[in-house]
Write a protein that holds these residues in place. Structure first.
Motif, PDB file in Angstrom:
ATOM      1  N   GLU A 108      41.020  -9.866-101.661  1.00  0.00           N
ATOM      2  CA  GLU A 108      41.357  -8.889-102.701  1.00  0.00           C
ATOM      3  C   GLU A 108      40.118  -8.498-103.502  1.00  0.00           C
ATOM      4  N   ILE A 109      39.303  -9.472-103.866  1.00  0.00           N
ATOM      5  CA  ILE A 109      38.101  -9.174-104.658  1.00  0.00           C
ATOM      6  C   ILE A 109      37.121  -8.340-103.840  1.00  0.00           C
ATOM      7  N   GLN A 110      36.998  -8.641-102.553  1.00  0.00           N
ATOM      8  CA  GLN A 110      36.078  -7.867-101.714  1.00  0.00           C
ATOM      9  C   GLN A 110      36.546  -6.418-101.589  1.00  0.00           C
ATOM     10  N   GLN A 111      37.870  -6.190-101.633  1.00  0.00           N
ATOM     11  CA  GLN A 111      38.381  -4.831-101.576  1.00  0.00           C
ATOM     12  C   GLN A 111      38.127  -4.076-102.876  1.00  0.00           C
ATOM     13  N   GLN A 112      38.010  -4.791-103.995  1.00  0.00           N
ATOM     14  CA  GLN A 112      37.888  -4.151-105.300  1.00  0.00           C
ATOM     15  C   GLN A 112      36.439  -3.988-105.761  1.00  0.00           C
ATOM     16  N   ILE A 113      35.522  -4.837-105.241  1.00  0.00           N
ATOM     17  CA  ILE A 113      34.133  -4.825-105.712  1.00  0.00           C
ATOM     18  C   ILE A 113      33.216  -4.420-104.560  1.00  0.00           C
ATOM     19  N   PRO A 114      32.337  -3.437-104.785  1.00  0.00           N
ATOM     20  CA  PRO A 114      31.455  -2.975-103.695  1.00  0.00           C
ATOM     21  C   PRO A 114      30.218  -3.851-103.519  1.00  0.00           C
ATOM     22  N   PHE A 115      30.405  -5.176-103.510  1.00  0.00           N
ATOM     23  CA  PHE A 115      29.296  -6.101-103.306  1.00  0.00           C
ATOM     24  C   PHE A 115      29.725  -7.163-102.311  1.00  0.00           C
ATOM     25  N   ALA A 116      28.748  -7.704-101.588  1.00  0.00           N
ATOM     26  CA  ALA A 116      29.035  -8.787-100.657  1.00  0.00           C
ATOM     27  C   ALA A 116      29.417 -10.039-101.441  1.00  0.00           C
ATOM     28  N   LEU A 117      30.206 -10.903-100.800  1.00  0.00           N
ATOM     29  CA  LEU A 117      30.684 -12.099-101.479  1.00  0.00           C
ATOM     30  C   LEU A 117      29.545 -13.032-101.870  1.00  0.00           C
ATOM     31  N   ASP A 118      28.432 -13.002-101.105  1.00  0.00           N
ATOM     32  CA  ASP A 118      27.318 -13.889-101.461  1.00  0.00           C
ATOM     33  C   ASP A 118      26.529 -13.369-102.661  1.00  0.00           C
ATOM     34  N   GLN A 119      26.892 -12.164-103.164  1.00  0.00           N
ATOM     35  CA  GLN A 119      26.214 -11.611-104.339  1.00  0.00           C
ATOM     36  C   GLN A 119      27.018 -11.790-105.618  1.00  0.00           C
TER      37      GLN A 119
END
Length: 623
Positions: A108-119
């Motif tokens: 869900e967070i990856q769909q909402q934020i335009p950044f990679a999870l490692d960032q």
């Protein structure tokens, strides 16, 4: 804050670094509750126009002086970051195993934020279980480089981070502890009015429901006074504190200073009302019954009567010291108790479980701490193995014969599998070619799988985008779309404020014939009709809140057309322009149901990230 977490456990330094002040306190637990044993506050009043490096240097110097002066040597630190720096969302998850919640939250967070999870640093908390067996979950995420800017202050003072909380959550936790939200299930809004922002937190039915930061705070009032009266920032701040007041309704009494403050507060009231309206439209939302204010902005004279008149509900200043014993060394808190809620909330989570226990420590720091812990256990393990080895060496000789017998047994199995390899282990096995062929086939299948995965990601993105567009429509079926098409939008030639947009619309499939280069679509063009202006306003407001329009939304009320409802029988699509000539099927009737409002809205979206390529299988070297 220096504090013992239970008997014999390590102390923690709880530190609240605000825009204009640094707060350090010490809280202990007694048989009858909590006691504030030490509390220190140092003002760091800086002009907002000062560059970030100068601000950081001043804050660092004041913090070092404070820690040295008060002889505070604890280095494990609990801090909080501003709410405006953090992405927060409350989501209702379907009934799933608890072990899968983390995976769903990360998606869900990856769909909402335009950044990679490692960032990013992320965390979540289950708020409650739904009647359907699912979960209401609070999700929070922040960019790692934003956290690092706050942690740089700790590194310069040789402090190590233990917890990274969020300021509005810390305030909510403490005021929830003191009973500020009541126990009648009311819908209560908390306004934490700081120097650079105002944070809204809403509780309904005894549960945390909503939070939103507003970029309007006490500094906006000070800057307005500075610009209008030609003062420097420090003099304007002093004038605000000594004579500033919220509007009383009497122009002669308010004077020029009251007029300046009224303009800023009017903007703040508008943003707060917009947030309240959005909360009412959410599932589980409702009308605000009562407002509690805290932070430095609560010190402004006449603020409570002014807010009561504007919002039409009960308003009161929070009482963060209710039920708290204050030792002689902490009397400084009585000067401005409304500013202490964040520090007290940070202290509370080191003593007991709090309602919202988000921790946004960057993943790299967590991994570093784990490696240090693992290193300790590895060293301890090696020492233990050394001692065991020293005591068991005499018995190894007796077991060597058993090991040699097992080696001979293994050789027999190899002989049955590949006689040539058993006779000469350095020779290439006859099965090597078969292994290479199998690896090539796996690589080819993997390539096909990657193509399918890329196609699936693109398809799923468009479906998700259309779903967000549909969900932005208000309930009641009063918004109808007549045309939805992808488009190429030029942000440089567009103005979101005026609603003007340079949008090409869908170029068509034939545009790419003959080798022509078709620009990649980066937005959507939507034409439609609204039953009434309020429904259209609500749709545009809710569309701005979605990730679909995060790149920019272009809409102008001046271009909305009032047309007869019969036009929807031949609705405008494609390149139909607002304001153009159009045949009418008949005159508009007199009733409100015979009129609709034609509109156009364009927005820029962020294209989906392509899936990462999996690592290719490596060949194991021959011995």
């Amino acid at each position: 804050m220096m504090m013992k977490i239970g008997r014999g456990r390590a102390k923690r330094l709880v530190l609240d670094v605000g825009t204009h002040a640094i707060r350090v306190c010490e809280l202990t637990q007694t048989k009858t509750g909590f006691q504030l044993t030490r509390y220190f506050q140092r003002e760091v009043l800086l002009d907002p126009l000062l560059d970030d490096e100068s601000k950081r240097r001043h804050v660092n110097e004041e913090l070092k002086k404070l820690l040295k002066e008060k002889k505070i040597r604890t280095r494990k630190t609990v801090i909080a970051v501003p709410g405006r720096s953090v992405f927060t969302r409350t989501r209702t998850l379907p009934p799933v195993q608890e072990s899968k919640i983390t995976q769903i939250v990360r998606y869900e967070i990856q769909q909402q934020i335009p950044f990679a999870l490692d960032q990013i640093a992320l965390d979540f908390q289950k708020l409650s279980k739904t009647e359907a067996g699912g979960y209401d979950v609070m999700m929070a995420a922040i960019k790692v480089d934003v956290v690092d800017k706050h942690l740089a202050l700790l590194r310069e003072t040789k402090c190590a981070v233990d917890v990274v909380d969020i300021c509005p959550f810390a305030t909510y936790n403490w005021l929830k502890h003191t009973g500020e939200f009541g126990d009648k299930g009311e819908c209560v809004a908390l306004l934490d009015m700081g120097a650079s922002a105002t944070d809204i937190v809403i509780e309904r039915g005894g549960q945390f429901r909503f939070t939103r930061p507003l970029t309007i705070g006490g500094n906006d009032i000070t800057s307005a006074i500075r610009d209008a009266m030609g003062l420097n920032f420090l003099d304007a701040e002093k004038l605000k504190r000594d004579r500033g007041s919220a509007p009383t309704g009497d122009p002669q009494r308010d004077g020029q200073l009251g007029e300046i403050i009224a303009k800023v507060l009017t903007r703040l009231i508008t943003e707060i009302n917009r947030s309240f309206s959005y909360f009412r439209s959410l599932p589980g939302g409702g009308t605000i019954d009562r407002i509690v204010i805290t932070g430095g902005g609560a010190c402004l004279r006449n603020i409570v009567p002014y807010f009561q008149e504007q919002f039409g509900v009960e308003v009161r200043i929070a009482r963060p010291l209710a039920g708290l014993a204050i030792a002689p060394g902490a009397q400084e808190i009585n000067e401005h108790p409304e500013q202490a809620a964040v520090a007290l909330g940070l202290a509370l989570r080191t003593l007991q479980t709090v309602p919202i226990a988000i921790n946004l420590v960057p993943p790299a720091l967590i991994q570093s701490a784990r490696r240090k812990e693992q290193l300790f256990y590895w060293v301890l393990s090696f020492v233990t193995l050394g001692l065991i080895g020293a005591s068991t060496v005499p018995g190894l000789t007796a077991k060597q014969k058993v090991v040699l017998e097992r080696i001979q047994t293994v050789k027999k199995y190899v002989q049955a599998y590949d006689p040539e390899l058993a006779a000469n282990p350095t020779k290439k096995s006859v099965y090597e070619n078969q292994l290479q062929a199998a690896r090539k086939e796996i690589a080819a299948r993997q390539k096909q799988l990657n193509l399918l995965s890329t196609a699936y990601t693109a398809c799923n993105w468009w479906i998700h985008l259309l779903r967000m567009l549909n969900d932005a429509r208000p309930q009641g079926g009063k918004i109808w779309f007549s045309s939805i098409e992808s488009s190429v939008i030029n942000p440089g030639a567009s103005d979101p404020v005026k609603g003007t947009v340079a949008s090409t619309g869908f170029p068509g499939i034939d545009a790419a014939k003959g080798g022509a280069i078709v620009p990649k679509q980066n937005g959507m063009k939507v034409l439609g009709y609204a039953a009434d202006p309020d429904s259209l306003t609500q749709f545009i407001s809710q569309l701005r809140e979605t990730r679909a329009a995060q790149g920019g939304l272009f809409f102008s009320e001046a271009q909305v057309e009032k047309v007869p409802i019969t036009e929807m029988e031949d609705a405008r699509v494609g390149q139909a322009s607002i304001g153009g000539q159009r045949s009418q099927s008949g005159p508009a009737a007199g009733g409100p149901g015979d009129i609709v409002y034609f509109f156009r809205v364009d927005f820029i979206f962020t294209p989906p990230q392509q899936p990462q390529q999996p690592p290719q299988p490596q060949q194991r070297p021959r011995p």
